[in-house]
Motif scaffolding. Structure first.
Motif, short mmCIF file in Angstrom:
data_model
loop_
_atom_site.label_atom_id
_atom_site.label_comp_id
_atom_site.label_asym_id
_atom_site.label_seq_id
_atom_site.Cartn_x
_atom_site.Cartn_y
_atom_site.Cartn_z
N ALA A 74 8.80 -9.86 -4.76
CA ALA A 74 9.57 -8.85 -5.83
C ALA A 74 8.62 -8.16 -6.49
O ALA A 74 9.21 -6.95 -7.21
CB ALA A 74 10.22 -9.85 -6.62
N GLY A 75 7.34 -8.01 -6.69
CA GLY A 75 6.37 -7.24 -7.21
C GLY A 75 5.92 -6.39 -6.32
O GLY A 75 5.36 -6.51 -4.98
N HIS A 76 5.71 -4.95 -6.76
CA HIS A 76 4.93 -3.94 -5.88
C HIS A 76 3.64 -4.56 -5.71
O HIS A 76 3.10 -4.16 -4.48
CB HIS A 76 5.11 -2.77 -6.54
N ALA A 77 3.02 -4.62 -6.72
CA ALA A 77 1.48 -4.87 -6.48
C ALA A 77 1.25 -6.21 -5.58
O ALA A 77 0.37 -6.04 -4.68
CB ALA A 77 0.71 -5.29 -7.97
N PHE A 78 1.89 -7.37 -5.62
CA PHE A 78 1.62 -8.37 -4.82
C PHE A 78 2.13 -7.95 -3.39
O PHE A 78 1.34 -8.20 -2.43
CB PHE A 78 2.38 -9.53 -5.24
N ALA A 79 2.89 -7.13 -3.18
CA ALA A 79 3.60 -6.74 -1.78
C ALA A 79 2.48 -5.81 -1.28
O ALA A 79 2.13 -6.02 0.24
CB ALA A 79 4.88 -6.11 -1.90
N ARG A 80 1.95 -4.86 -1.84
CA ARG A 80 0.85 -4.02 -1.50
C ARG A 80 -0.27 -4.83 -1.15
O ARG A 80 -1.07 -4.59 -0.35
CB ARG A 80 0.54 -3.01 -2.68
N MET A 81 -0.73 -5.91 -2.13
CA MET A 81 -1.96 -6.80 -2.02
C MET A 81 -1.74 -7.50 -0.46
O MET A 81 -2.83 -7.50 0.33
CB MET A 81 -2.13 -7.63 -2.87
N ALA A 82 -0.85 -7.82 -0.30
CA ALA A 82 -0.43 -8.70 1.04
C ALA A 82 -0.06 -7.93 2.25
O ALA A 82 0.21 -8.41 3.42
CB ALA A 82 0.50 -9.70 0.73
N GLY A 83 0.16 -6.54 2.19
CA GLY A 83 0.40 -5.92 3.38
C GLY A 83 2.18 -5.90 3.53
O GLY A 83 2.29 -5.99 4.79
N GLY A 84 2.87 -6.29 2.56
CA GLY A 84 3.98 -6.51 2.85
C GLY A 84 5.08 -5.67 2.20
O GLY A 84 4.68 -4.32 1.96
N VAL A 85 6.44 -5.80 1.88
CA VAL A 85 7.25 -5.04 1.44
C VAL A 85 7.77 -5.54 0.16
O VAL A 85 7.69 -6.83 -0.06
CB VAL A 85 8.53 -4.82 2.29
#
Length: 281
Positions: A74-85
């Motif tokens: 749900a968070g942009h930063a976590f999604a970016r860190m993990a290479g996800g959406v």
């Protein structure tokens, strides 16, 4: 008619983004959840090719060997860190039957539409696909709740999220259409030297109040809560806080799965069995 939302989606995204950079210092709860999920996964004798890490945080979940992993947070930063959406668990952007394994650790207790999220998880699973989840359940954060009750005895306010009972969690799996549903609970206790350290952990794991109807907490109320928390301490000055982790297991229906016996299909009656037992037959 749409269901009223109890969690603030925008605040949730913002708090997850703030927590992302320092999450590794506060990830003990999700680590315990992932340990439980991986233990359950190890007992499954089959291979997986496409895995969804739902609520991926920093992407620390390691998919089974040889499997491809998609990640959503749900968070942009976590999604970016993990290479996800980036996306919400109750608004999945994936096509039906895209995965044979969905894992979710530490987020479903913050989702507005939990039944809808579980139904979507089942839909994105292929037949005989597996869902393994973990979330905080009823009975968690008892010391913190008690402190707030003392601090705001005259004008209580909702400070913590509603919590799901383990039995209700099992019912939700059944309602979502999962086969062979199982919900069980494990208790994790963490001892804190003060309320401030607990709140620091909750902030660091993006676990603070996300209710739409939030009210400011005054300094005086916070001080009273801290005193109540300290008064509950053991002789060594540390207060034990409780985290109830509900683990969820369910399979997407498939004709190849074991089926419950049809009613009336038994070859011997219960009365006859009891009679044999009483007579020693």
């Amino acid at each position: 008619m749409s269901t009223p939302e109890i969690f603030d989606r925008s605040a949730r995204r913002q708090r997850r983004d703030r927590a992302a950079s320092g999450f590794a210092a506060h990830d003990f709860l999700r680590a315990a959840m992932l340990d439980g999920i991986e233990e359950r996964l190890a007992s499954v004798r089959r291979s997986f090719t496409d895995v969804l890490d739902l609520g991926c945080f920093d992407g620390s979940f390691q998919p089974p060997a040889g499997a491809r992993a998609a990640r959503l947070d749900a968070g942009h930063a976590f999604a970016r860190m993990a290479g996800g959406v980036q996306g919400d668990e109750d608004r999945l952007p994936f096509a039906d039957a895209s995965f044979d394994l969905v894992v979710s650790a530490g987020v479903l207790d913050q989702v507005n539409d939990v039944p809808g999220a579980l139904s979507l998880i089942r839909r994105v699973l292929r037949p005989d696909g597996l869902f393994l989840g973990a979330m905080l359940g009823a009975g968690s954060l008892t010391a913190l709740r008690a402190g707030f009750r003392v601090a705001e005895a005259e004008r209580p306010a909702a400070r913590l999220h509603p919590q799901i009972e383990v039995r209700s969690a099992g019912d939700l799996l059944m309602r979502a259409g999962f086969a062979l549903p199982v919900a069980d609970v494990e208790t994790l206790r963490v001892r804190y030297g003060g309320l401030g350290r607990l709140i620091e952990d909750l902030r660091g794991m993006a676990g603070t109040n996300l209710l739409v109807e939030r009210q400011p907490l005054s300094r005086m109320a916070l001080a009273r809560a801290a005193n109540a928390f300290a008064e509950a301490a053991d002789p060594d000055g540390r207060t034990s806080e409780r985290f109830e982790i509900i683990f969820l297991t369910g399979w997407a229906p498939s004709p190849d799965q074991p089926q419950p016996a049809r009613r009336g299909s038994a070859t011997a009656s219960l009365a006859a069995a009891l009679k044999r037992d009483q007579t020693g037959g």
